[in-house]
Design an enzyme around this catalytic site. Structure first.
Site, short mmCIF file in Angstrom:
data_model
loop_
_atom_site.label_atom_id
_atom_site.label_comp_id
_atom_site.label_asym_id
_atom_site.label_seq_id
_atom_site.Cartn_x
_atom_site.Cartn_y
_atom_site.Cartn_z
N ASN A 11 41.56 48.45 38.73
CA ASN A 11 41.82 48.94 40.10
C ASN A 11 43.30 49.19 40.38
O ASN A 11 43.64 50.15 41.06
CB ASN A 11 41.21 47.99 41.14
CG ASN A 11 41.81 46.61 41.11
OD1 ASN A 11 42.18 46.11 40.05
ND2 ASN A 11 41.91 46.00 42.25
N CYS A 17 41.02 43.78 45.39
CA CYS A 17 40.34 42.49 45.57
C CYS A 17 40.60 41.92 46.96
O CYS A 17 39.83 41.09 47.44
CB CYS A 17 40.81 41.51 44.51
SG CYS A 17 42.60 41.35 44.49
N GLU A 29 49.38 32.52 41.12
CA GLU A 29 50.47 33.25 40.49
C GLU A 29 51.57 33.45 41.53
O GLU A 29 51.29 33.50 42.72
CB GLU A 29 49.97 34.60 39.96
CG GLU A 29 48.94 34.44 38.86
CD GLU A 29 48.35 35.77 38.37
OE1 GLU A 29 48.28 36.72 39.17
OE2 GLU A 29 47.98 35.84 37.19
P1 NAD Z 1 35.84 43.17 34.85
O1 NAD Z 1 35.67 41.71 34.91
O2 NAD Z 1 34.68 44.01 34.51
O3 NAD Z 1 36.97 43.56 33.79
C1 NAD Z 1 38.27 43.06 33.86
C2 NAD Z 1 38.87 43.06 32.47
O4 NAD Z 1 38.14 42.15 31.66
C3 NAD Z 1 38.81 44.40 31.76
O5 NAD Z 1 39.97 44.58 30.98
C4 NAD Z 1 37.59 44.25 30.87
O6 NAD Z 1 37.59 45.08 29.74
C5 NAD Z 1 37.71 42.79 30.48
N1 NAD Z 1 36.45 42.18 30.05
C6 NAD Z 1 35.18 42.51 30.40
N2 NAD Z 1 34.29 41.72 29.76
C7 NAD Z 1 35.02 40.86 29.01
C8 NAD Z 1 34.68 39.80 28.12
N3 NAD Z 1 33.40 39.47 27.88
N4 NAD Z 1 35.67 39.12 27.50
C9 NAD Z 1 36.96 39.43 27.73
N5 NAD Z 1 37.35 40.44 28.55
C10 NAD Z 1 36.39 41.13 29.18
O7 NAD Z 1 36.49 43.57 36.23
P2 NAD Z 1 36.84 45.05 36.73
O8 NAD Z 1 35.56 45.70 37.11
O9 NAD Z 1 37.74 45.71 35.76
O10 NAD Z 1 37.72 44.73 38.03
C11 NAD Z 1 37.19 44.55 39.26
C12 NAD Z 1 37.15 43.07 39.60
O11 NAD Z 1 38.46 42.52 39.52
C13 NAD Z 1 36.70 42.82 41.02
O12 NAD Z 1 35.83 41.72 41.04
C14 NAD Z 1 38.00 42.49 41.74
O13 NAD Z 1 37.86 41.74 42.92
C15 NAD Z 1 38.73 41.76 40.68
N6 NAD Z 1 40.17 41.74 40.97
C16 NAD Z 1 40.76 40.56 41.35
C17 NAD Z 1 42.11 40.54 41.65
C18 NAD Z 1 42.81 39.26 42.07
O14 NAD Z 1 44.04 39.22 41.98
N7 NAD Z 1 42.11 38.23 42.49
C19 NAD Z 1 42.85 41.72 41.58
C20 NAD Z 1 42.21 42.89 41.20
C21 NAD Z 1 40.87 42.89 40.89
#
Ligand code: NAD
Length: 487
Positions: A155, A287, A468
């Site tokens: 995102n 998020c 963080e």
């Molecule tokens: P996601 O969990 O699908 O993917 C995030 C990252 O993890 C990607 O690089 C993905 O390739 C990797 N990933 C996926 N499966 C994995 C596995 N089994 N092992 C290791 N890595 C793996 O999330 P997304 O769809 O990319 O992002 C959206 C989510 O992120 C939403 O839930 C959002 O709220 C959250 N988010 C949180 C924050 C925060 O600071 N709290 C900030 C931005 C986004």
């Protein structure tokens, strides 16, 4: 679809060199739905090479003084800033967000991340205590952990990647970063600047590919003792499982179902435009975006009318349109998921006041297959509905009325997440009372998304583990040791 030859092809960056991969994943331009880029589909082999490089680079990098590392971070910030426009254009094309947002938020913040940690690393002190009755002096030492595994989402691609890389290398770690396979381009562009900035080979390695393949290879590697992850809650569960046998240090920044609580004494002139922005900025794909709006009954009708009118003014357009407030969603699958929530709400008897299924979106012919959606406002919906409980992560927000302070706190806290909340009121006492009782890592009152990077950032409950920020990131990316000297 563009021919293969015309496609941008990314390479992994390992030990200071670009390395091709044996297989690739297609990456789509969200504003057209066309493939425009190929991303390495890395796995175990690439992680092994990156671990070897990061291991070899660690002794030299960790032995440098904080001042020397700080200079490198400053140079990298300057180089990113010089490339700001190219990076903003690339981020917009890869992610679907407007160029304006990438130019004014994502890339400047990426630059700031390096400048901020280049400065903050110079100002940490350690503890020291005396036990005179036993002639002892105690002090603490902090040392970098080793090879940091950094996994970031789609995102805010460069913004969140640099929020991890900067504190990790400032503290003397070497890193292996894995950006989202959906948005890898700006990370790859940053790799081209590392040598000129003076980052030695092996200090920053970037390995591209999917979560289940290369992400899991990184998380499971026994020589990577620390994982900083930002992404969804289900992925965090998997990462926690894979890390458990190795007792890895984990920082998990996850999703939210963020409430806005609007009391009758709120300044609606400020509250309405800010709540439109907090609901729909970056297509609702932050998020921290608001997705449950609780409005005190006495102003509910007035708020709803004005909020829907303001939402209808929030323009969806092609990402390069300077007048657009919102671009395209990240992928076809995500667009369908977000739409399915609106469909479920309608089936449950909720009212859709504007947006999806109510208004018409007009797009140029070449963008008809892009992943666009209108900002959507839902009302007459129960707190138990999935639209009020689950993270949708798109341009959909629900508005519901409330009577009393106690009631709204209880309802706001009734979800599994606890990341961010906003409170709107001109009563200072109320603002403090409500902020204290909300189960939320961040509470903004009478504003949204104003960030102070020195202070802790993160969520409670299912929104994550750890924080963080200047001190928190430093503590996470270092190990502390207590030393006792008897004299
Ligand atoms: P996601 O969990 O699908 O993917 C995030 C990252 O993890 C990607 O690089 C993905 O390739 C990797 N990933 C996926 N499966 C994995 C596995 N089994 N092992 C290791 N890595 C793996 O999330 P997304 O769809 O990319 O992002 C959206 C989510 O992120 C939403 O839930 C959002 O709220 C959250 N988010 C949180 C924050 C925060 O600071 N709290 C900030 C931005 C986004």
């Amino acid at each position: 679809m563009a021919g293969t030859k015309a496609l941008l092809t990314l390479e992994n960056f390992i030990n200071g060199k670009f390395v091709p991969c044996s297989s690739y994943i297609d990456s789509y331009d969200p504003s057209t739905g066309e493939v425009y880029c190929r991303v390495p589909d890395s796995g175990n082999e690439e992680i092994e090479a990156a671990v070897e490089a990061a291991r070899a680079a660690f002794p030299g990098w960790s032995a440098r003084s904080p001042q020397e590392r700080s200079q490198v971070l400053h140079r990298l910030a300057d180089l990113l800033e010089k490339s700001l426009e190219d990076l903003a254009q690339a981020e917009s094309r890869d992610q679907g967000k407007t160029v304006t947002l990438a130019r004014t938020m994502d890339i400047p913040r990426s630059v700031q991340n390096f400048r901020f940690f280049a400065s903050s690393i110079l100002h940490h002190t350690s503890e020291c205590t005396h036990m005179d009755h036993v002639d002892c002096l105690h002090y603490t030492l902090r040392a970098p952990v080793g090879i940091a595994g950094l996994i970031s989402p789609w995102n805010l691609p460069l913004y969140l990647l640099t929020w991890k890389v900067a504190p990790a290398i400032a503290a003397g770690n070497t890193v292996i970063a894995k950006p989202s396979e959906l948005t890898s381009v700006t990370a790859w562009m940053m790799c081209k600047l590392l040598e000129t900035a003076g980052v030695p080979p092996g200090v920053v390695n970037i390995v591209f590919g999917t979560g289940p393949k290369v992400g899991e290879a990184l998380v499971s590697h026994p020589e990577v003792p620390l994982i900083s992850f930002t992404g969804s809650q289900p992925t965090a569960e998997r990462i926690a499982q894979l890390s458990a046998p190795h007792c890895k240090k984990l920082s998990l920044e996850l999703g939210g179902k963020n409430p806005a609580i609007i009391f009758e004494d709120a300044n609606l002139e400020e509250c309405i435009p800010t709540t439109v922005r907090s609901s729909f900025a970056n297509q609702g794909e932050i998020c921290l975006c608001t997705s449950r709006i609780f409005v005190q009954k006495s102003i509910y009708s007035e708020f709803l009318k004005k909020f829907v009118a303001a939402t209808r003014m929030w323009k969806v357009g092609i990402p390069s349109d300077p007048s657009a407030n919102m671009g395209a969603l990240i992928s076809k699958a995500h667009l369908e998921k977000v739409r399915s929530y609106v469909k479920k709400a309608r089936a449950e008897g909720a009212r859709i006041l504007c947006g999806e299924g109510v208004d018409t979106l007009s797009l140029p012919p070449k963008n008809q297959a892009g992943y666009f959606m209108l900002p959507t406002v839902i009302t007459d919906i129960k707190d138990e509905s999935c639209c009020m409980k689950e993270e949708i992560f798109g341009p959909v927000t629900c508005v519901v009325p409330f009577d009393s302070e106690e009631e709204v706190i209880q309802r706001a806290n009734s979800v599994k997440y606890g990341l961010a909340a906003t409170v709107w009121s001109s009563n200072v006492g109320r603002v403090h009372r409500v902020a204290k009782k909300l189960q939320s890592g961040l509470v903004w009152t009478n504003c949204w998304l104003i960030r102070e990077l020195n202070l802790p950032f993160g969520g409670m409950k299912s929104s994550g583990i750890g924080r963080e920020g200047a001190k928190d990131s430093y503590e996470f990316f270092t190990e502390v040791k207590t030393i006792t000297i008897k004299h």
